[in-house]
Design an enzyme around this catalytic site. Structure first.
Site, mmCIF file in Angstrom:
data_model
loop_
_atom_site.group_PDB
_atom_site.id
_atom_site.type_symbol
_atom_site.label_atom_id
_atom_site.label_comp_id
_atom_site.label_asym_id
_atom_site.label_seq_id
_atom_site.Cartn_x
_atom_site.Cartn_y
_atom_site.Cartn_z
ATOM 1 N N ASP A 171 -7.883 -4.267 -0.348
ATOM 2 C CA ASP A 171 -8.459 -4.523 -1.667
ATOM 3 C C ASP A 171 -8.391 -6.003 -2.024
ATOM 4 O OD1 ASP A 171 -8.961 -1.739 -2.347
ATOM 5 O OD2 ASP A 171 -6.789 -1.542 -2.423
ATOM 6 N N HIS B 73 0.848 -1.187 0.000
ATOM 7 C CA HIS B 73 0.000 0.000 0.000
ATOM 8 C C HIS B 73 0.882 1.235 0.000
ATOM 9 C CE1 HIS B 73 -3.065 2.919 1.284
ATOM 10 N NE2 HIS B 73 -3.957 2.037 0.917
#
Length: 431
Positions: A366, A308
């Protein structure tokens, strides 16, 4: 407390700038550069704004190094375990968690606004059936101001709150209609007696010919996805909403701008990209080949859903989503499904392979949310639309905070010009 400053010296020009340092409640201090140009004639250069605070905010705090996410000071782990999505909406809008009476009134207020204007439903027929739901969502949400223009005075606190309530209440209906329209199924009207997540799932997955029977585990999974995606500080789409709102644009137009930004594959489209990647890999036996491609700096292939930009540690939302993911797979007995077996093997490798562990390329939110949504039977192209549903409350809370800020100025970034210097236009015969 004594004021803190930093001094910047430019030897050639002999210019010195003394800039104040501002402290927040949490996180690093910032250098206030508002007077830099006036003092020195220089701007700063910061592509992507990775070292620039564009605003002050009291809503969300992220510590990416330590994997911390707070909504109004509350850890995301506690909110996801102890609250439902509407409680989190109340918190983001009002700054405090509601008590029983406040929650009852808030739910009643939301329920009064769940219907959309019947003429708005005709907008859908203007789109092709195979249009991406995000394209439809941008158009329909942007059109809300044409139907609810009585509450778009951005200088009025009551109007801003009404717009926030309408947006939270109507988004499940609008998103569900995107899905129903694409499948040729009739729209399903909301039921005020149902909870927020249950109502959404019924409108999305229900059939008017049959009674919708909710599964509490699956409803809770959707509710948790909404909570975990409700806000995430000054990300690209939130910054877009703020920038649009700084001009005085109405809230629905600002949120439509945020939806358009969220659609990008590097932002809200990441969970959709995870499923597309799993389809490309095809089978668990192909994983070593694709992991090798991901490690090869000369190969453009990327493992989607790992690492991320902000979190340099484990994404705190991913821990919660991982738990929900396994609960859903257990409930639906999907652990032997080809796609889900592939996803779980990728997860194992990312948590054990030194290459991923050393670089802290852990599965992110995600990765797991895409798997959960797929398990719930939601089409891949709807993933980002559900993300937009969740993030709407964060967008509108950030927008309202910005409008209320006495330091509000229209957004106007500067640039470093590297084009051709000034020159004269020559007659066409001489060019």
């Amino acid at each position: 407390m004594a004021e803190k400053h930093v001094s910047l010296t430019e030897d050639e020009q002999h210019k010195v700038s003394k800039l104040p340092v501002m402290d927040g409640t949490l996180g690093p201090s910032v250098v206030d550069i508002r007077s830099l140009y006036a003092q020195t004639g220089y701007f700063t250069y910061d592509p992507g704004f990775t070292s620039t605070a564009s605003c002050s905010s009291k809503i969300t705090f992220i510590d990416g190094d330590n994997g911390v996410l707070l909504y109004r000071g509350y850890p995301i782990e506690q909110l996801a375990e102890k609250c439902d999505f509407l409680e989190v909406c109340y918190l983001l809008l009002n700054g405090e968690l509601p008590n029983g009476a406040e929650m009852k009134e808030f739910v009643t207020t939301i329920s009064k606004h769940v219907m959309v204007h019947e003429q708005l439903t005709r907008f859908y027929s203007g789109f092709r059936r195979d249009a991406h739901p995000m394209a439809v969502l941008v158009g329909v949400v942007g059109a809300l101001s044409a139907f609810y223009h009585d509450g778009t005075d951005v200088t009025c606190r009551e109007d801003r709150y009404t717009a926030a309530i309408r947006l939270i209440a109507k988004m499940p209906n609008i998103v569900a209609m995107c899905h129903k329209y694409s499948t040729g199924m009739p729209f399903i009207y909301p039921k005020r007696k149902l909870g927020y997540a249950e109502n959404f799932m019924r409108m999305m997955m229900g059939d008017p010919c049959d009674e919708y029977i909710p599964n509490p585990i699956l409803i809770r999974a959707i509710d948790r996805i909404l909570i975990l995606h409700a806000d995430h500080e000054q990300n690209a789409s939130t910054s877009t909403v703020r920038l649009a709102g700084s001009s005085g644009a109405n809230p629905y137009a600002c949120v439509a701008a945020g939806i358009a930004c969220l659609w990008g594959a590097a932002h809200g489209g990441a969970n959709e990209a995870v499923l597309n990647m799993l389809e490309e890999i095809g089978d668990a036996s192909n994983i070593p080949e694709y992991v090798a491609k991901a490690k090869d700096k000369n190969d453009p292939f990327r493992l989607m859903g790992f690492g991320h930009r902000v979190y340099k540690n484990y994404d705190p939302r991913a821990k919660l989503m991982r738990q929900t993911c396994h609960e859903v797979l257990d409930e639906l007995n999907l652990h032997n499904d080809r796609t889900f077996k592939l996803a779980m093997e990728l997860e194992r490798i990312a948590l054990e392979d030194p290459y991923f562990v050393e670089r802290k390329l852990y599965p992110n939110v995600d990765f797991y949310s895409g798997i959960v949504l797929r398990a719930l039977g939601i089409p891949t192209e709807m993933f980002t639309a559900i993300f937009a549903l969740a993030r709407s409350v964060g967008w509108i809370a950030q927008w309202d905070e910005m409008i209320s800020d006495p330091e509000l100025k229209i957004g106007r970034p500067r640039q470093l010009y590297r084009g051709v210097p000034q020159r004269d236009v020559q007659p066409i015969s001489s060019r």
